[in-house]
Design a protein around this motif. Sequence first.
Motif, mmCIF file in Angstrom:
data_model
loop_
_atom_site.group_PDB
_atom_site.id
_atom_site.type_symbol
_atom_site.label_atom_id
_atom_site.label_comp_id
_atom_site.label_asym_id
_atom_site.label_seq_id
_atom_site.Cartn_x
_atom_site.Cartn_y
_atom_site.Cartn_z
ATOM 1 N N LEU A 147 0.837 -1.196 0.000
ATOM 2 C CA LEU A 147 0.000 0.000 0.000
ATOM 3 C C LEU A 147 0.870 1.244 0.000
ATOM 4 C CD1 LEU A 147 -2.698 -0.885 2.692
ATOM 5 C CD2 LEU A 147 -2.894 -1.053 0.205
ATOM 6 N N GLY A 148 0.563 2.163 -0.893
ATOM 7 C CA GLY A 148 1.147 3.492 -0.853
ATOM 8 C C GLY A 148 0.153 4.378 -0.136
ATOM 9 N N VAL A 149 0.586 5.038 0.927
ATOM 10 C CA VAL A 149 -0.321 5.863 1.730
ATOM 11 C C VAL A 149 0.158 7.312 1.694
ATOM 12 C CG1 VAL A 149 -1.285 6.272 4.027
ATOM 13 C CG2 VAL A 149 -0.820 3.920 3.269
ATOM 14 N N LYS A 150 -0.726 8.192 1.260
ATOM 15 C CA LYS A 150 -0.469 9.629 1.271
ATOM 16 C C LYS A 150 -1.273 10.210 2.419
ATOM 17 C CE LYS A 150 0.991 13.386 -0.938
ATOM 18 N NZ LYS A 150 2.409 13.674 -1.058
ATOM 19 N N LEU A 174 2.580 12.200 11.935
ATOM 20 C CA LEU A 174 3.485 11.145 11.483
ATOM 21 C C LEU A 174 3.668 10.092 12.570
ATOM 22 C CD1 LEU A 174 6.312 13.133 9.638
ATOM 23 C CD2 LEU A 174 4.381 11.918 8.636
ATOM 24 N N GLU A 175 3.935 10.547 13.769
ATOM 25 C CA GLU A 175 4.130 9.612 14.885
ATOM 26 C C GLU A 175 2.855 8.839 15.191
ATOM 27 O OE1 GLU A 175 5.618 12.169 17.926
ATOM 28 O OE2 GLU A 175 7.600 12.309 16.989
ATOM 29 N N ASP A 176 1.721 9.525 15.149
ATOM 30 C CA ASP A 176 0.443 8.848 15.400
ATOM 31 C C ASP A 176 0.172 7.795 14.330
ATOM 32 O OD1 ASP A 176 0.047 10.433 17.615
ATOM 33 O OD2 ASP A 176 -1.387 11.780 16.633
ATOM 34 N N PHE A 177 0.422 8.159 13.069
ATOM 35 C CA PHE A 177 0.211 7.210 11.983
ATOM 36 C C PHE A 177 1.120 5.995 12.150
ATOM 37 C CE2 PHE A 177 1.443 5.344 7.980
ATOM 38 C CZ PHE A 177 0.215 5.027 7.434
ATOM 39 N N GLU A 178 2.404 6.219 12.378
ATOM 40 C CA GLU A 178 3.358 5.114 12.507
ATOM 41 C C GLU A 178 2.991 4.192 13.671
ATOM 42 O OE1 GLU A 178 7.147 7.043 12.811
ATOM 43 O OE2 GLU A 178 7.052 7.751 10.734
ATOM 44 N N ARG A 179 2.647 4.763 14.785
ATOM 45 C CA ARG A 179 2.282 3.966 15.971
ATOM 46 C C ARG A 179 1.045 3.115 15.682
ATOM 47 N NH1 ARG A 179 1.154 7.853 19.101
ATOM 48 N NH2 ARG A 179 3.307 8.388 19.513
ATOM 49 N N ASP A 207 3.678 9.002 1.152
ATOM 50 C CA ASP A 207 4.448 9.262 2.375
ATOM 51 C C ASP A 207 4.916 7.968 3.031
ATOM 52 O OD1 ASP A 207 4.067 12.118 2.304
ATOM 53 O OD2 ASP A 207 1.981 11.728 2.884
ATOM 54 N N TYR A 208 4.117 6.905 2.877
ATOM 55 C CA TYR A 208 4.435 5.617 3.507
ATOM 56 C C TYR A 208 4.168 4.475 2.538
ATOM 57 C CZ TYR A 208 4.949 7.806 8.032
ATOM 58 O OH TYR A 208 5.386 8.585 9.067
ATOM 59 N N ARG A 209 4.895 3.405 2.748
ATOM 60 C CA ARG A 209 4.677 2.142 2.035
ATOM 61 C C ARG A 209 4.467 1.073 3.090
ATOM 62 N NH1 ARG A 209 8.572 -1.835 0.011
ATOM 63 N NH2 ARG A 209 7.581 -2.992 -1.653
ATOM 64 N N LEU A 210 3.372 0.362 2.976
ATOM 65 C CA LEU A 210 3.046 -0.702 3.927
ATOM 66 C C LEU A 210 3.004 -2.037 3.194
ATOM 67 C CD1 LEU A 210 2.006 1.899 5.340
ATOM 68 C CD2 LEU A 210 0.101 0.566 6.184
ATOM 69 N N ARG A 211 3.540 -3.065 3.829
ATOM 70 C CA ARG A 211 3.403 -4.437 3.314
ATOM 71 C C ARG A 211 2.372 -5.106 4.201
ATOM 72 N NH1 ARG A 211 7.392 -8.523 0.797
ATOM 73 N NH2 ARG A 211 6.253 -10.470 1.077
ATOM 74 N N LEU A 267 -6.713 4.751 9.940
ATOM 75 C CA LEU A 267 -5.491 5.237 10.585
ATOM 76 C C LEU A 267 -5.483 6.759 10.616
ATOM 77 C CD1 LEU A 267 -2.860 2.848 8.950
ATOM 78 C CD2 LEU A 267 -3.561 2.879 11.351
ATOM 79 N N PRO A 268 -4.858 7.350 11.630
ATOM 80 C CA PRO A 268 -4.835 8.810 11.738
ATOM 81 C C PRO A 268 -4.109 9.463 10.558
ATOM 82 C CG PRO A 268 -3.615 7.774 13.554
ATOM 83 C CD PRO A 268 -4.168 6.694 12.722
ATOM 84 N N GLY A 269 -4.766 10.448 9.950
ATOM 85 C CA GLY A 269 -4.137 11.242 8.901
ATOM 86 C C GLY A 269 -4.174 10.654 7.508
ATOM 87 N N VAL A 270 -4.783 9.483 7.310
ATOM 88 C CA VAL A 270 -4.775 8.843 5.996
ATOM 89 C C VAL A 270 -5.567 9.675 4.995
ATOM 90 C CG1 VAL A 270 -5.621 6.864 4.671
ATOM 91 C CG2 VAL A 270 -4.381 6.502 6.781
ATOM 92 N N GLY A 271 -4.936 9.895 3.835
ATOM 93 C CA GLY A 271 -5.593 10.585 2.732
ATOM 94 C C GLY A 271 -5.831 9.597 1.619
ATOM 95 N N ASN A 272 -4.913 9.539 0.658
ATOM 96 C CA ASN A 272 -5.028 8.628 -0.481
ATOM 97 C C ASN A 272 -4.276 7.328 -0.225
ATOM 98 O OD1 ASN A 272 -6.440 10.588 -1.888
ATOM 99 N ND2 ASN A 272 -4.566 11.461 -2.761
ATOM 100 N N ILE A 273 -4.820 6.236 -0.787
ATOM 101 C CA ILE A 273 -4.188 4.922 -0.679
ATOM 102 C C ILE A 273 -4.141 4.300 -2.074
ATOM 103 C CG2 ILE A 273 -4.369 2.585 0.247
ATOM 104 C CD1 ILE A 273 -5.798 3.744 2.672
ATOM 105 N N ASP A 274 -2.999 3.716 -2.411
ATOM 106 C CA ASP A 274 -2.835 2.989 -3.661
ATOM 107 C C ASP A 274 -2.392 1.578 -3.311
ATOM 108 O OD1 ASP A 274 -2.554 2.939 -6.645
ATOM 109 O OD2 ASP A 274 -0.476 2.451 -6.105
#
Length: 151
Positions: A70-73, A82-87, A106-110, A130-137
């Motif tokens: 997942l690509g997360v913007k 950022l910290e909230d999202f990562e946690r 901004d992030y790549r998730l497996r 998740l906190p702050g999530v906008g677009n997901i690919d």
Amino acid sequence: MITLDDIDRALVRALAEDATASAGALGRDLGLSQPACWRRIKRLREVGVFRGARLDLDAPVLGFGVTVFLGVKLATKGRVSLEDFERAATAIPEVQIVEQVLGLFDYRLRVVARDIADFERVLRRRVMTLPGVGNIDANVLLSEERRPGPL
């Protein structure tokens, strides 16, 4: 950064291939005594060359037949989000890797799931909240031909 000699590099390659290899066996292969080999391995661990030893699990054999990248913007940026999202992302059991990246996202998730329906559940109920999530690919893994090896 640590300076590695040829023997250190050979140890790193050998342990990356088989983390269960004994210092005695490695020493014999490299022309070192078991204690000398063990001291080198210990030093490499102490300076942080090795971050740990892990089992390489076969996800499909364990019932996880789908892997999705997942690509997360993020919709909002700032140190707190950022910290909230990562946690929150690292707390989701199906999320194996969370990487902050530079580029379109901004992030790549497996993410692993049992099947597409299970992935949809994880996406809707966990990732999209998740906190702050906008677009997901999403990119579904079709095959994995090469796994990362030693540096």
